[in-house]
Design an enzyme around this catalytic site. Structure first.
Site, PDB file in Angstrom:
ATOM      1  N   PRO A  87       0.793  -1.234   0.000  1.00 44.15           N
ATOM      2  CA  PRO A  87       0.000   0.000   0.000  1.00 44.15           C
ATOM      3  C   PRO A  87       0.827   1.287   0.000  1.00 44.15           C
ATOM      4  CG  PRO A  87      -0.960  -1.575   1.506  1.00 44.15           C
ATOM      5  CD  PRO A  87       0.339  -2.164   1.036  1.00 44.15           C
ATOM      6  N   ARG A 136       4.901  11.898  -2.202  1.00 50.04           N
ATOM      7  CA  ARG A 136       4.495  12.132  -0.821  1.00 50.04           C
ATOM      8  C   ARG A 136       5.699  12.040   0.115  1.00 50.04           C
ATOM      9  NH1 ARG A 136       3.159   6.835   2.692  1.00 50.04           N
ATOM     10  NH2 ARG A 136       4.340   5.372   1.445  1.00 50.04           N
ATOM     11  N   TYR A 174      10.888   9.450   2.071  1.00 49.06           N
ATOM     12  CA  TYR A 174      11.020   8.449   1.013  1.00 49.06           C
ATOM     13  C   TYR A 174      11.812   8.921  -0.210  1.00 49.06           C
ATOM     14  CZ  TYR A 174       7.452   6.067   3.724  1.00 49.06           C
ATOM     15  OH  TYR A 174       6.754   5.453   4.730  1.00 49.06           O
ATOM     16  N   ALA A 207       3.063  -0.452   4.750  1.00 49.61           N
ATOM     17  CA  ALA A 207       2.536  -0.590   6.114  1.00 49.61           C
ATOM     18  C   ALA A 207       2.128  -2.027   6.417  1.00 49.61           C
ATOM     19  CB  ALA A 207       1.351   0.348   6.321  1.00 49.61           C
ATOM     20  N   GLU A 267      13.229  -8.939   1.392  1.00 48.65           N
ATOM     21  CA  GLU A 267      12.401  -7.821   1.848  1.00 48.65           C
ATOM     22  C   GLU A 267      13.215  -6.535   1.763  1.00 48.65           C
ATOM     23  OE1 GLU A 267      11.536  -8.291   5.982  1.00 48.65           O
ATOM     24  OE2 GLU A 267       9.935  -6.801   5.999  1.00 48.65           O
ATOM     25  N   HIS A 273      13.104  -2.110   2.381  1.00 44.87           N
ATOM     26  CA  HIS A 273      12.439  -0.880   2.823  1.00 44.87           C
ATOM     27  C   HIS A 273      13.307   0.308   2.433  1.00 44.87           C
ATOM     28  CE1 HIS A 273       9.376  -2.936   5.207  1.00 44.87           C
ATOM     29  NE2 HIS A 273      10.334  -3.778   5.534  1.00 44.87           N
TER      30      HIS A 273
END
Lengths: 147, 147, 147, 147, 147, 147, 147, 147, 147, 147, 147, 147
Positions: free
Chosen positions: A10, A18, A23, A77, A98, A100
């Site tokens: 999401p 944003r 980010y 999230a 994974e 981030h």
């Protein structure tokens, strides 16, 4: 040549638009191009998927079984409460890395642990878009070792 | 004139039909009419959205960016674990007012805190349908002050 | 015509003079005027009370029993540990609306829950002075419905 | 010359008369004399205040705003739950030094943390009456540096 | 004349060179000079010791037994997990005063409690270099009282 | 050309000789060679350091200030309680990348969080020796971007 | 003949008028009469004190030192957070018996423990007004044994 | 004949000289003699090692691999936070017996669990110097059974 | 004849294909056939529904109101965080029986409690496919008793 | 005339012989005599029962149903974990008064709450043998009120 | 010659017959013989007692007062919740040594602490049947020292 | 034909006579008849056992080893703290099915988890007497599959 799934949870579709202080300004399209280029250098193709629906992410993981050879995932999230996605990834036979963009360990406490970690081979956090390149390289290395 | 989004999370479509001792007999349609009337009195229009899918709520918030000027949201049960919705609202530039029909602080402990509160300007709980009118008034005031 | 009690807990007498980044520049006198005007529009009168002493607040609530028809209360820091005030409000037969100027859910963790919530009909947080107007409107609505 | 507030919370008026194994035999009057002498040596005057009422302590801090230049405070038991006093001290513009006669970190667990610490410049514990002298010296130093 | 040990834990050798917003610009050499001057005013000598090794700090405390009459210690990060240092100080017969330059109660939660507090006479926090002067004064007072 | 520090905490000198089911058969010497080769490809040199002493690691980080341009660190068990090492890294001006061979999030709960994460730019876990190559690449990228 | 203090904390002045399902219909005046009668039967006199102010309760306990021979106290809500009252009772040399009308262990969890228990000889809960008679009898017995 | 390592963590070098009410008057030298005598009776030799440095203990364990056949260890305070020592012992192939002079389960709560227990065959606590004799006997038995 | 809803949450569509050591080799189709047969023996029909989308499950429960007479549900991972599904089931008037193939109490701790339990009549865990037969029998019994 | 059960849990048969500093020198026989005398004064008889077996206590409570009119119970250590005894007392229709000789709230933390409190009318702690007299009086009063 | 009680809690009568991977193949009879032989070597006799009833164990401890001079106890599962047994052992005047066959610190978390430890002189865990021999030796040593 | 043990923990002998709102009006004799009938339909016999003594339940389980082929158990309150019973069941080789009449997940929090679950094949809760029939069917199915 292997097919690598790049999965975005999401809100990642808004990347670059944003909260750029967290980010950065790289867009999702930029990220995909970056990942495709890195994968291509290893002779791999990329299938991209983004959804704001946990169910759609689960559906996609199911469909990827037997078709994709590995997955790079940034669950957004959902990384922190998406146990259905966790269970879906547990059914995937190939390697999972994974990633981030931000250093989640330096943000709100609910972002400090990921429910996807127990079903991932490894995790890369805080290295921005470059972390995606590294994730692809890691996946390519594991796929090469397994083949 | 501004466009105000009125967002309803899971199960709120059954308002007036379920657990009337907790939520009262006002239906969702009644609520929308009430909100539209209140908004109209301030010269604003309302766009209503309800979904039982967190992903659909996230999608809607994304689409509302740049189109809606403010949001009134009752996230239903997602108020208490919907971190993806939290992240979506964090990308919304306009004011957000959270509303709950019942006094969530007097019910089960998992309803005592809302994960949407950190991304809302303010919260109104326990005042029934009237809380929606107040939320619209609060939003109208903030929009007026910002304009 | 009903008599509405407006109750202010510790330190709210300094409103507008302290920590204006959190609480704004509206003074307590401004707030009283605002509340009186809103109440008058509904045909109600306001009795204002502020104290830095929990005991004095408890005494006032006792005295308000049978005289005031409803209470709007901002308990200040006592909202978070004033169980005697909680017990006093539990003895009050009329409706109680709790209000906070700032969004307490975004501040220090000890401000995240209010011990007054279990004895209030509803709560309005984070909407600044306007929240007081809304609280009076909510109270007026409940008094009207009960009458 | 500056005016320094010396503030004593609940039960400190009994110093020297109770639990002398913990608090010693120095009386409150002795402490005041000691503090006044130390302050005078730095050219400062002392205004003493003791109350068993949190509200009175809050009232005093409000009144000290603009009149006192610094505060030395031993909040007694209120140090551990007096959030209203915490909020009052947060409105005080001058330096605040917290002092405890006994080593609170070696006593019951509820005395291990002080809610006044977040609004104090520094804290001195466990050094008995001498800790008050040191607190005055610390305050004098800060006042001197700020002037 | 007594010999006072001034003990510095990990990273304090970099004082004045790192994180000056937290720790200020005073260097460790400045602090030693300050402490020596304060001690000399009371007729005491200072033995300084700094190490980034918990073991070396423990060794030093052992060697100080019977030689030093009191210790002023800033354990740095070891204050929060150095139980071996705690046990070493527990074997020291003379008084121990703990000091911290910054107000540790206002920083990360792991700095809020010190494992050295249970074996110290008292603690001085948040008063910068001046806190060291006060610590020496406190120690001198205790040594004087004990002699 | 930059100098990159490669830092190994306790027990990593035994790599390849112990618990090969967890850590694999690659030795520390192999890892150093791998890292040097990767760094050289980016035009960087590597300074290797391993110690079972937290104090020695802190000393090394201090000495690396102004000499090394970036650090790749695997803190071993100290990653989970070495707050002195945390404080030392906080004084280092260049980028820091944390790396773990195993997926620490899948092992004992005390390994699930790292106290070094708050002072690292990013973290790479679970990717074995290849994770070191990726860490060097990440560091090279950050150094290049900063230069 | 001894003087026994009967102390009532916040809201107990409303006994018999509020929440009669929990506290019964006995008024405070009834309770005082009951207690006086029981005390008289043992040859003791009663001094009654009620306040909604913790500070006033603390003041009273101080004044009772040397004048009252024992105390029966129902601290009301302060039983659960009134550490200043706890400290005051700790300075009282005579016996203290704590009493609660309702069975606090069967109500909200914050009422399950009393901060006054550590400074009371014993506690009687859940036995309604009769519990007061028993408390006086207990106190009389202790006073008799001590005399 | 086997070589048994006897390892002492921080502060145990002061045995017999400090806190004799807890640890007794037996010195470390006495303990070594006792252990050597017991080991000799089983035909084993003892290599003693004490350090206040966790790193030195880790270094020693590494060096003991392949040389010592078993270890008896009293980790002192490190027993409760020395995860590096835990990891070192995990690399040791022979049996490990943990010993504590005092009954750690009856002292401060941080001494109630030992991080060395998960890597020890067994633990003996509270039996004073005799516990060391028993530990050697246990180790001898295991070595005999394994041989 | 009644209509029974058989509801499957995320990932249950993969039954028999994934993690057969935990879930066995029975496929979802096998389970449906088994359930239909059992239901038919009691004169009931079954409507099957599976989704990886919590929203779709909520939608289905809403649509089942007034049409289905009872529900057998295996929520998969949503059993442990799907509060929206919890709220949806709370609106369903008929009986609900929760079923889990594996003994969730013997797996990861996050599977030990189910948020659906508070809105289910009963729960059957750990009995594999047979548990579904038993759930249908239980439901049939309740429906029969209610009719 | 009513029959009152006096029930003693584990170890109370040793009263007066063990830990007299905590429990005093009164023996169990003394206590029974005291209780019988008090009960007789109210026209009641006493049936005494003591067991170190929770099962025997449960058996007795079952047998007391319909025969005894009330119970005074000191559950000893079972007060803190004897949920079977709790369930047994819940089946008893008459009043139950819990009593403890010592002030359990001042002893080890596991004695601070009693699992029997939720099924008792009231509790008397810390008043020694006299607490038994008071318990009988309380029971007599309740029996009288109910009759 | 002294009489030593050897006490076995629940399920230990099945030793050697159940879970041999955890507890080994030694039977309870073997253990008794081993203990008797060890005790005899020190001139002591052994009285053995096993029960699956906590009450019977408590009864036995009571009866052992004044007859047995020391106790070796393996409480089985009761070691982790048997507070009545804890209280019984607290009444025993002689030394108590606790023993566990397996290393309870490496098993389920509820076995990590023993409620018997606070009333035992020392504890021996993880050393199998040999731990019993050591326990007898420890007891013999303490008895000898006390005599 | 197999022998099935039906085991009832404390207070279940009172079924149908106590708290009928929770447990219903079915008596224990009714339940036994029901279970025997269900078992007979599968060709099995039932041995019933009820005790309020945990020790007796443990004794029975031991005796059932090698004689009973499976166990259906409702441990009553012991389900929540009876670790000895847990250990006894762990020694039983055949299948174990746990059953509860009420939905324990909807009652007091201490009933939410069962310590018997880790040693049971499966659990059936909240389905009243019918749950016993289902438990027998489940057991019969497992016995049949194993045979």
């Amino acid at each position: 040549m292997s097919l690598i799934g790049l999965v975005h949870g999401p809100n990642l579709n808004l990347l670059g638009q944003r909260e750029v202080d967290i980010y950065g300004t790289t867009t999702e399209a930029d990220l995909i191009a970056l990942v495709e280029k890195t994968a291509a250098a290893h002779g791999h193709e990329v299938e991209f998927m983004q959804s704001n629906h946990e169910g759609a992410l689960v559906d996609w993981v199911h469909a990827a079984r037997g078709r994709c050879h590995g997955i790079v995932i940034n669950g957004g999230a959902l990384s922190h409460y998406g146990w259905s996605l966790h269970d879906a990834l547990a059914t995937f036979e190939g390697p999972v890395v994974e990633v981030h963009l931000s250093n989640t360990g330096q943000r709100e406490s609910w972002r400090h642990t990921s429910v996807l970690t127990p079903v991932a081979n490894g995790t890369i956090t805080g290295l921005g878009p470059h972390g995606y390149e590294l994730a692809i390289e890691a996946l390519a290395r594991i796929l090469h070792a397994n083949s």
